[in-house]
Enzyme design. Structure first.
Site, PDB file in Angstrom:
ATOM      1  N   ARG A  13      50.565  25.675  29.328  1.00 25.38           N
ATOM      2  CA  ARG A  13      49.817  24.500  28.853  1.00 25.38           C
ATOM      3  C   ARG A  13      50.751  23.373  28.405  1.00 25.38           C
ATOM      4  O   ARG A  13      50.402  22.198  28.519  1.00 25.38           O
ATOM      5  CB  ARG A  13      48.883  24.893  27.714  1.00 25.38           C
ATOM      6  CG  ARG A  13      47.692  25.659  28.244  1.00 25.38           C
ATOM      7  CD  ARG A  13      46.708  26.002  27.179  1.00 25.38           C
ATOM      8  NE  ARG A  13      45.505  26.522  27.787  1.00 25.38           N
ATOM      9  CZ  ARG A  13      44.575  27.217  27.147  1.00 25.38           C
ATOM     10  NH1 ARG A  13      44.713  27.475  25.862  1.00 25.38           N
ATOM     11  NH2 ARG A  13      43.521  27.652  27.786  1.00 25.38           N
TER      12      ARG A  13
ATOM     13  N   LYS B 160      29.361  38.229  34.804  1.00 29.23           N
ATOM     14  CA  LYS B 160      28.030  37.794  34.362  1.00 29.23           C
ATOM     15  C   LYS B 160      27.364  36.783  35.273  1.00 29.23           C
ATOM     16  O   LYS B 160      27.861  35.675  35.440  1.00 29.23           O
ATOM     17  CB  LYS B 160      28.163  37.153  32.978  1.00 29.23           C
ATOM     18  CG  LYS B 160      28.288  38.132  31.851  1.00 29.23           C
ATOM     19  CD  LYS B 160      28.010  37.354  30.601  1.00 29.23           C
ATOM     20  CE  LYS B 160      28.153  38.179  29.359  1.00 29.23           C
ATOM     21  NZ  LYS B 160      28.378  37.291  28.217  1.00 29.23           N
TER      22      LYS B 160
ATOM     23  N   GLY C 117      39.676  31.560  33.264  1.00 29.87           N
ATOM     24  CA  GLY C 117      40.740  32.360  32.633  1.00 29.87           C
ATOM     25  C   GLY C 117      41.125  33.604  33.403  1.00 29.87           C
ATOM     26  O   GLY C 117      42.301  33.822  33.716  1.00 29.87           O
TER      27      GLY C 117
ATOM     28  N   GLY D   6      35.949  26.724  30.155  1.00 29.65           N
ATOM     29  CA  GLY D   6      34.615  26.176  29.905  1.00 29.65           C
ATOM     30  C   GLY D   6      34.444  24.776  30.472  1.00 29.65           C
ATOM     31  O   GLY D   6      33.380  24.443  31.006  1.00 29.65           O
TER      32      GLY D   6
HETATM   33  P1  AMP Z   1      33.644  36.525  34.001  1.00 29.63           P
HETATM   34  O1  AMP Z   1      34.180  36.211  32.637  1.00 29.63           O
HETATM   35  O2  AMP Z   1      32.164  36.579  34.076  1.00 29.63           O
HETATM   36  O3  AMP Z   1      34.271  35.639  35.080  1.00 29.63           O
HETATM   37  O4  AMP Z   1      34.099  38.029  34.319  1.00 29.63           O
HETATM   38  C1  AMP Z   1      35.437  38.421  34.481  1.00 29.63           C
HETATM   39  C2  AMP Z   1      35.516  39.913  34.363  1.00 29.63           C
HETATM   40  O5  AMP Z   1      34.660  40.485  35.324  1.00 29.63           O
HETATM   41  C3  AMP Z   1      36.882  40.509  34.618  1.00 29.63           C
HETATM   42  O6  AMP Z   1      37.410  40.964  33.413  1.00 29.63           O
HETATM   43  C4  AMP Z   1      36.592  41.676  35.573  1.00 29.63           C
HETATM   44  O7  AMP Z   1      37.211  42.879  35.173  1.00 29.63           O
HETATM   45  C5  AMP Z   1      35.088  41.814  35.511  1.00 29.63           C
HETATM   46  N1  AMP Z   1      34.518  42.373  36.723  1.00 29.63           N
HETATM   47  C6  AMP Z   1      34.720  41.988  37.993  1.00 29.63           C
HETATM   48  N2  AMP Z   1      34.049  42.793  38.846  1.00 29.63           N
HETATM   49  C7  AMP Z   1      33.410  43.717  38.103  1.00 29.63           C
HETATM   50  C8  AMP Z   1      32.568  44.828  38.402  1.00 29.63           C
HETATM   51  N3  AMP Z   1      32.252  45.129  39.667  1.00 29.63           N
HETATM   52  N4  AMP Z   1      32.080  45.560  37.379  1.00 29.63           N
HETATM   53  C9  AMP Z   1      32.401  45.247  36.119  1.00 29.63           C
HETATM   54  N5  AMP Z   1      33.184  44.221  35.759  1.00 29.63           N
HETATM   55  C10 AMP Z   1      33.688  43.452  36.750  1.00 29.63           C
END
Ligand code: AMP
Length: 395
Positions: A35, A197, A353, A376
């Site tokens: 950063r 999510k 991130g 964000g």
């Molecule tokens: P997000 O913050 O929603 O972008 O999610 C990122 C996280 O999603 C990472 O830490 C990954 O380990 C997790 N992730 C990716 N694929 C999967 C999966 N199939 N099942 C559970 N967690 C996942």
């Protein structure tokens, strides 16, 4: 867009909002200086013009004045990265700060203490913003990571510089890069949206459908779509309350002629651990008791084909639990495909991130057209929102 390249800073004091919210170890040493490096072009431009820089930033989420969050901890790293002597003042408003600014000579840098030692910063307090504004002749915002916040130093302060406010080079490059993906982008445009999510990505998916040709949905969030289509997903991640939205997105995509690519096969495991037993199953018929933790080899091949044929690529969200090596193949395959497409002339934007952490882990960061510094802030821009930090400079 008014950027610092439109102004000569000779003998001027630039008050620059940077995002020096860097990670520290237990000895309060900086463990990743990306950063600081990202703000370097803006700072060097001001100094080379013959001006001086007053740098303001937050660090962490202090509750009042906490030594751990003092910007004194990062002073030596800022000096090392910029290659210029850095003065520090242990306040960001008040007499001490005013005196330190008065003493500042052309070619010098002054680092102010953590803005968040005052609760007024986050509250966007006008009086506090006014006090900050006294510390420079020109206001520059170069903190993309905070552009989605209407804090005193990121947005409110701009009111006190009606004709003397500029985008720093980092913030400008983020706006230009996101524009290249969302507006008049070179086709075919492919968005790869993954991560855990669905709920955090629904607005983005709906907003980008008008602008893309292909949508690759992967990561844990893909299973909500697979289930919405009637598949069996075993113990994979699911957001039951988002099944309707998932269907809406699929229907809208059809109407807008966006091709949806979901993983056809999946690496399933009996547990979320390094020692898990794994096998490959079809994504729409995962056995009970097994969970999908990465995309499978056939999906990697088909995703790679789509990505390497694209001219504009957006990637946010890993394809699997890449933090565990046995579930990292899908994320790595996407990273490699984007690098290949970029080498062939595509424009690629990667942000978020976890996604940026994955790129770093695979050593691919330097081969992407633009790696966003915003989490964000990037997501909100992809949602189609106008960010307060950007509006404040444009207004
Ligand atoms: P997000 O913050 O929603 O972008 O999610 C990122 C996280 O999603 C990472 O830490 C990954 O380990 C997790 N992730 C990716 N694929 C999967 C999966 N199939 N099942 C559970 N967690 C996942």
């Amino acid at each position: 867009m008014k950027t610092i390249n439109d102004f000569n800073f000779k003998n001027k004091k630039a008050l620059i909002r940077v995002d020096f919210n860097v990670p520290l170890n237990d000895d309060f040493e900086v463990t990743d200086s990306s950063r600081i490096e990202a703000a370097k072009p803006t700072i060097i431009k001001v100094l080379e013009d013959g001006g001086s820089c007053v740098l303001m930033s937050h660090l962490g989420r202090p509750k009042g004045k906490e030594e751990k969050y003092s910007l004194q901890n990062i002073k030596s790293k800022v000096r090392e990265v910029l290659g210029v002597q850095v003065h520090f003042v242990d306040d960001c408003i008040g007499d001490k700060s005013t005196e330190a600014v008065a003493k500042l000579q052309s070619g010098e840098i002054l680092l102010l203490e953590n803005l968040r030692f005052y609760k007024e910063e986050i509250r966007g307090n006008r009086d506090f913003a006014k006090k900050l504004s006294k510390l420079g002749d020109i206001y520059v915002n170069d903190a993309f990571g905070m552009a989605h916040r209407a804090h005193a130093s990121t947005a409110i302060i701009a009111d006190f510089f009606p004709s003397k406010k500029y985008f720093g080079m980092l913030l400008a490059s983020e706006i230009v890069s996101i524009g290249k993906v969302l507006n008049n982008s070179v086709k075919p445009v492919t968005a790869i949206i993954g991560g855990a999510k669905v709920s955090s990505k629904i607005t983005i998916l709906l907003n980008i459908l008008d602008k893309i040709d292909n949508l690759i949905i992967c990561g844990g969030m893909a299973f909500t779509f697979v289930k919405a289509l009637g598949g069996s997903i075993g113990n994979s991640l699911i957001e039951e309350d988002k099944l309707v939205e998932a269907n809406t997105i699929l229907e809208k995509a059809k109407l807008k002629k966006v091709t949806i690519h979901l993983p056809i096969d999946t690496v399933v495991a009996d547990s979320l651990s390094e020692n898990a037993i794994t096998r490959i199953e079809d994504t729409d018929s995962i056995s009970e008791g097994w969970m999908g933790l990465d995309v499978g080899p056939a999906s990697n091949d088909s995703f790679t084909k789509v990505i390497t044929q694209s001219k504009t690529i957006l990637w946010n969200g890993p394809a699997g639990v890449f933090e565990i090596p046995i579930f990292a193949q899908g994320t790595m395959a996407i990273g490699n495909a984007i690098v290949k497409a970029t080498k062939n002339g595509a424009f690629s934007l990667v942000g978020g991130g976890d996604t940026v952490a994955a790129l770093k882990k695979f050593g691919l960061t330097d081969e992407i057209s633009h790696v966003s510094t915003g989490g964000g802030a990037l997501l909100e821009m992809l949602e189609g929102k106008t960010l307060p930090g950007i509006k404040a400079i444009e207004g």
